[in-house]
Each structure stands twice: as structure tokens, then as C-alpha cells.
Design a protein around this motif. Structure first.
Motif, PDB file in Angstrom:
ATOM      1  N   ARG A 238       0.783  -1.191   0.004  1.00 36.66           N
ATOM      2  CA  ARG A 238      -0.019  -0.017   0.153  1.00 36.66           C
ATOM      3  C   ARG A 238       0.752   1.379  -0.175  1.00 36.66           C
ATOM      4  O   ARG A 238       0.314   2.526  -0.040  1.00 36.66           O
ATOM      5  CB  ARG A 238      -0.752   0.034   1.343  1.00 36.66           C
ATOM      6  N   HIS A 239       2.278   1.102   0.128  1.00 37.88           N
ATOM      7  CA  HIS A 239       3.098   2.173   0.121  1.00 37.88           C
ATOM      8  C   HIS A 239       4.107   2.321  -1.174  1.00 37.88           C
ATOM      9  O   HIS A 239       5.268   2.334  -0.486  1.00 37.88           O
ATOM     10  CB  HIS A 239       3.595   2.314   1.540  1.00 37.88           C
ATOM     11  N   LEU A 240       4.048   1.758  -2.026  1.00 36.38           N
ATOM     12  CA  LEU A 240       4.928   1.508  -3.064  1.00 36.38           C
ATOM     13  C   LEU A 240       5.809   2.762  -3.311  1.00 36.38           C
ATOM     14  O   LEU A 240       6.863   2.614  -3.510  1.00 36.38           O
ATOM     15  CB  LEU A 240       4.280   0.848  -4.389  1.00 36.38           C
ATOM     16  N   SER A 241       4.861   3.944  -3.511  1.00 36.61           N
ATOM     17  CA  SER A 241       5.567   5.113  -3.681  1.00 36.61           C
ATOM     18  C   SER A 241       6.711   5.480  -2.540  1.00 36.61           C
ATOM     19  O   SER A 241       7.673   5.891  -2.756  1.00 36.61           O
ATOM     20  CB  SER A 241       4.782   6.274  -4.026  1.00 36.61           C
ATOM     21  N   SER A 242       6.145   5.405  -1.302  1.00 31.84           N
ATOM     22  CA  SER A 242       6.968   5.674  -0.199  1.00 31.84           C
ATOM     23  C   SER A 242       8.224   4.908  -0.213  1.00 31.84           C
ATOM     24  O   SER A 242       9.272   5.184   0.343  1.00 31.84           O
ATOM     25  CB  SER A 242       6.274   5.795   0.934  1.00 31.84           C
ATOM     26  N   THR A 243       8.184   3.511  -0.675  1.00 28.43           N
ATOM     27  CA  THR A 243       9.352   2.527  -0.357  1.00 28.43           C
ATOM     28  C   THR A 243      10.113   2.520  -1.673  1.00 28.43           C
ATOM     29  O   THR A 243      11.121   1.766  -1.679  1.00 28.43           O
ATOM     30  CB  THR A 243       8.937   1.083   0.086  1.00 28.43           C
ATOM     31  N   LEU A 244       9.658   3.350  -2.697  1.00 30.49           N
ATOM     32  CA  LEU A 244      10.540   3.003  -4.081  1.00 30.49           C
ATOM     33  C   LEU A 244      11.953   3.234  -3.738  1.00 30.49           C
ATOM     34  O   LEU A 244      12.859   2.444  -4.439  1.00 30.49           O
ATOM     35  CB  LEU A 244       9.899   3.952  -5.198  1.00 30.49           C
ATOM     36  N   ALA A 245      12.386   4.421  -3.069  1.00 32.35           N
ATOM     37  CA  ALA A 245      13.720   4.763  -2.896  1.00 32.35           C
ATOM     38  C   ALA A 245      14.837   3.761  -2.515  1.00 32.35           C
ATOM     39  O   ALA A 245      15.966   3.416  -2.515  1.00 32.35           O
ATOM     40  CB  ALA A 245      14.019   6.115  -2.171  1.00 32.35           C
ATOM     41  N   PHE A 246      13.941   2.912  -1.508  1.00 25.87           N
ATOM     42  CA  PHE A 246      14.722   1.676  -0.947  1.00 25.87           C
ATOM     43  C   PHE A 246      14.642   0.381  -1.849  1.00 25.87           C
ATOM     44  O   PHE A 246      15.497  -0.327  -1.557  1.00 25.87           O
ATOM     45  CB  PHE A 246      14.210   1.477   0.448  1.00 25.87           C
ATOM     46  N   ARG A 247      14.106   0.331  -2.757  1.00 27.79           N
ATOM     47  CA  ARG A 247      13.923  -0.717  -3.750  1.00 27.79           C
ATOM     48  C   ARG A 247      14.716  -0.647  -4.940  1.00 27.79           C
ATOM     49  O   ARG A 247      15.231  -1.548  -5.574  1.00 27.79           O
ATOM     50  CB  ARG A 247      12.373  -1.203  -4.000  1.00 27.79           C
ATOM     51  N   LEU A 248      14.881   0.742  -5.389  1.00 25.40           N
ATOM     52  CA  LEU A 248      15.871   0.885  -6.248  1.00 25.40           C
ATOM     53  C   LEU A 248      17.328   0.840  -6.231  1.00 25.40           C
ATOM     54  O   LEU A 248      17.616   0.553  -4.803  1.00 25.40           O
ATOM     55  CB  LEU A 248      15.786   2.298  -6.832  1.00 25.40           C
ATOM     56  N   PRO A 249      18.364   0.740  -7.034  1.00 21.73           N
ATOM     57  CA  PRO A 249      19.696   0.516  -6.746  1.00 21.73           C
ATOM     58  C   PRO A 249      20.037   1.767  -5.682  1.00 21.73           C
ATOM     59  O   PRO A 249      19.899   2.901  -6.023  1.00 21.73           O
ATOM     60  CB  PRO A 249      20.328   0.651  -7.967  1.00 21.73           C
ATOM     61  N   SER A 250      20.892   1.574  -4.614  1.00 23.27           N
ATOM     62  CA  SER A 250      20.936   2.580  -3.790  1.00 23.27           C
ATOM     63  C   SER A 250      21.969   3.562  -4.370  1.00 23.27           C
ATOM     64  O   SER A 250      22.051   4.541  -3.973  1.00 23.27           O
ATOM     65  CB  SER A 250      21.497   1.727  -2.566  1.00 23.27           C
ATOM     66  N   TRP A 251      23.129   3.046  -5.338  1.00 25.80           N
ATOM     67  CA  TRP A 251      23.963   3.987  -6.039  1.00 25.80           C
ATOM     68  C   TRP A 251      23.296   5.123  -6.817  1.00 25.80           C
ATOM     69  O   TRP A 251      23.542   6.256  -6.537  1.00 25.80           O
ATOM     70  CB  TRP A 251      25.029   3.424  -6.714  1.00 25.80           C
ATOM     71  N   LEU A 252      21.994   4.648  -7.307  1.00 23.26           N
ATOM     72  CA  LEU A 252      21.448   5.630  -8.123  1.00 23.26           C
ATOM     73  C   LEU A 252      20.335   6.567  -7.214  1.00 23.26           C
ATOM     74  O   LEU A 252      20.731   7.662  -7.540  1.00 23.26           O
ATOM     75  CB  LEU A 252      20.400   4.716  -9.000  1.00 23.26           C
ATOM     76  N   VAL A 253      19.990   5.997  -6.226  1.00 24.24           N
ATOM     77  CA  VAL A 253      19.051   7.005  -5.370  1.00 24.24           C
ATOM     78  C   VAL A 253      20.032   7.973  -4.802  1.00 24.24           C
ATOM     79  O   VAL A 253      19.641   9.041  -4.668  1.00 24.24           O
ATOM     80  CB  VAL A 253      18.309   6.254  -4.422  1.00 24.24           C
ATOM     81  N   ALA A 254      21.070   7.513  -4.279  1.00 22.72           N
ATOM     82  CA  ALA A 254      21.865   8.374  -3.437  1.00 22.72           C
ATOM     83  C   ALA A 254      22.593   9.382  -4.279  1.00 22.72           C
ATOM     84  O   ALA A 254      22.747  10.484  -3.868  1.00 22.72           O
ATOM     85  CB  ALA A 254      23.114   7.413  -2.664  1.00 22.72           C
ATOM     86  N   GLY A 255      22.868   8.995  -5.606  1.00 20.98           N
ATOM     87  CA  GLY A 255      23.453  10.149  -6.434  1.00 20.98           C
ATOM     88  C   GLY A 255      22.086  11.186  -6.761  1.00 20.98           C
ATOM     89  O   GLY A 255      22.530  12.429  -6.652  1.00 20.98           O
TER      90      GLY A 255
END
Length: 310
Positions: A238-255
């Protein structure tokens, strides 16, 4: 407004601007300490034109140092760190009267347990529409979002919620619905814990600006906290948008995050105004989230490891 914290101040400022009669309840002696005026420096996202979004002005909040049992306030807005909520609720348990309590706080304890001393039908649940901090001169440096999120905990919509929605609407703040606000509270607090784990390691949230390596570690901490939230009965689907950053590659999100908190004014201010290495809230959030993970038996080695550095 219960207290004169950042969110209470920004929200109160916005409501006063819409013509509402707003007072700030503060502890005895604080009104004189705060003085007659507050200088604000606010990134106001309600304003559509970018050049008008930066508001610098001085205004005069109205303070009160007592809250009698018999009062005529329509709304009492509480926005406090999660570990300070029980004391506030206990205080209000004999002073709420007929007012609607608007909870604009992050939470890690069960919401209904927090407000147990109060009539639950008088409580409206929300998520803070603002953030920032006071600098060394007492100036409020903050952001005001154009939306506020409201939701319900086991109840249907009430006239009280409609009145709260109308108050925000009059202030130019749109209301967005969160169907599972209990889950959102837990996810947001876990997200805070992931960032605080690195902020405490490096000094403060301000020290994470542009720090790709630290933000990547925060994303990895957040990823291992998702099972903790799920173990508390939250359906993460029920919270896919809120958890997206943790499911994507961490290097991509961190950048992307490092770029945003360096270059995007609203994001940068949210970090740079939290520059106190001795701030109480990051430690309280970190401690309580780690404690719950251990109680539930969910391994969080990255979160636990951060404690060695502070």
C-alpha cells in the motif's frame, strides 16, 4: 498551536495569513523569552512563481502561558517529536474540551495508544506540511509545502476532519488523502532513522548535503528497516511510492538525493537547517527504531553499526 516549534510556527503563520485567529500555547516564562516578533525566512511552495516563493518578513505571534479547562478554541494543533507526545496528550487530557485535536506529528508508537486518554472521535490525523529550524539569531528558516496529508485510524470521515480540511484549504494548502496513515507514520519514522543513523555518524543532517556515500548507506539502512515496518503489521504494497527509494539501486538513489539536497532549495533547506550535532530528536528516533527492531527479532546490522560512531 501547542508549543512554538518549527512546524507549529510555520503552520500557524500560514493560518494567520488566511485570517484565522491563532495563539501559541507555551510554557510559563517563554512568551517573554521569545519576544514580540518573529523573523521568518520561508520557502513557500504555495506560491506558483519561483521568484515569489522566498518570503522574508517579521510577524508577531500571540502567545499564552495557560490553557484553562474551559476554553473556546476550535482546533488544537500538536506537532512534536514522537517521544514528547505522551506528555502532551496527558496534559491535554483535562484541557481538550470540545476542541478538535489535530495531530501533525511523526509517530512510532501505536497512534491509538498515544491518544488513549482522549476521545478518539475528537482527533484528526495528519502529516506535517512544513519543516526547518531556528538559527542562532532566532530567525525561523523553513519550508512550507503546498499540500498537507490527512488520514484516518480506524474511523470514517467526520465533520471535525472536514473543518480541518477547510482551514488548510483557506490557507492555500491542498489536502491529500493517505488511506493508511498508521503505516505511513511508521515508514516515515523508519526513513528518518535511516537518515539520522548517518547524520549522527557525520555530525548532523546538514553534513549529509552532497554526501553521496553517506546517503547511499542511509538508503541501505532504510532497506533493512522495511521488514521491521512489515513486522508491525503494515502492508508495504500500500506504500509502493514511499518505499521506492529503498527498492531501487542504492547508488542511483544516493546520487539523485545528493544532487537534490545540494541544488533544490526546498530539499536543501530541509537538511541545512538541522545542523545541531547535539539535537535530541535524531537520537530518540534512532534509539526507539533500533529497540523495536531488536524486540521484533528483525536483524538490522547496518542500523546497529551506526551507534559505534556516536
Amino acid at each position: 498551536m501547542f508549543g512554538r516549534g518549527v512546524i507549529a510556527s510555520v503552520t500557524g503563520w500560514a493560518l494567520v495569513g488566511a485570517g484565522h485567529d491563532v495563539e501559541f500555547y507555551v510554557r510559563p516564562g517563554r512568551a517573554e523569552l521569545y519576544g514580540d516578533e518573529m523573523t521568518v525566512d520561508i520557502q513557500d511552495s504555495r506560491r506558483r512563481r519561483r521568484r515569489d516563493q522566498h518570503v522574508r518578513e517579521t510577524w508577531s505571534p500571540r502567545y499564552r502561558e495557560d490553557l484553562p479547562e474551559e476554553h473556546d478554541f476550535d482546533l488544537i494543533v500538536v506537532s512534536l517529536p514522537h517521544h514528547r507526545l505522551p506528555a502532551a496528550v496527558d496534559f491535554l487530557s483535562t484541557r481538550l474540551g470540545e476542541a478538535t485535536l489535530v495531530m501533525l506529528s511523526n509517530m512510532w508508537d501505536e497512534p491509538l495508544d498515544i491518544i488513549a486518554p482522549l476521545p478518539r472521535e475528537q482527533v484528526v490525523w495528519g502529516i506535517p506540511p512544513a519543516g526547518g529550524g531556528f538559527d542562532a539569531t532566532g530567525r525561523l528558516r523553513a519550508t512550507l509545502l503546498s499540500t498537507v496529508v490527512l488520514g484516518r485510524v480506524g474511523a470514517s470521515q467526520t465533520d471535525r476532519e472536514l473543518a480541518v480540511r477547510e482551514a488548510f484549504s483557506q490557507a492555500g494548502i491542498r489536502v491529500r488523502e493517505q488511506p493508511d496513515i498508521r503505516g505511513w507514520y511508521f515508514l516515515h519514522t523508519a526513513t528518518d532513522a535511516s537518515l539520522y543513523s548517518q547524520a549522527l555518524r557525520h555530525g548532523s543532517m546538514a553534513d549529509l548535503i552532497g554526501n553521496t556515500a553517506a546517503l547511499r548507506e542511509a538508503m541501505l539502512v532504510g532497506r533493512e528497516l522495511l521488514p521491521v515496518v512489515a513486522a508491525r503489521g503494515v502492508d508495504l504494497r500500500r506504500h509502493l511510492s514511499s518505499t521506492l527509494a529503498f527498492r531501487l539501486p542504492s547508488w542511483l538513489v544516493a546520487g539523485a538525493f545528493a544532487l537534490a539536497n545540494s541544488k533544490v532549495p526546498f530539499v536543501r533547506r530541509a537538511f541545512e537547517t538541522h545542523d545541531d550535532p547535539a539535537a535530541e530528536e535524531p537520537r530518540a528516533v534512532y534509539r526507539d527504531v533500533l529497540s523495536e527492531a531488536q524486540r521484533l527479532g528483525v536483524p538490522t546490522p547496518r542500523l546497529a553499526a551506526a551507534a559505534a560512531d556516536f
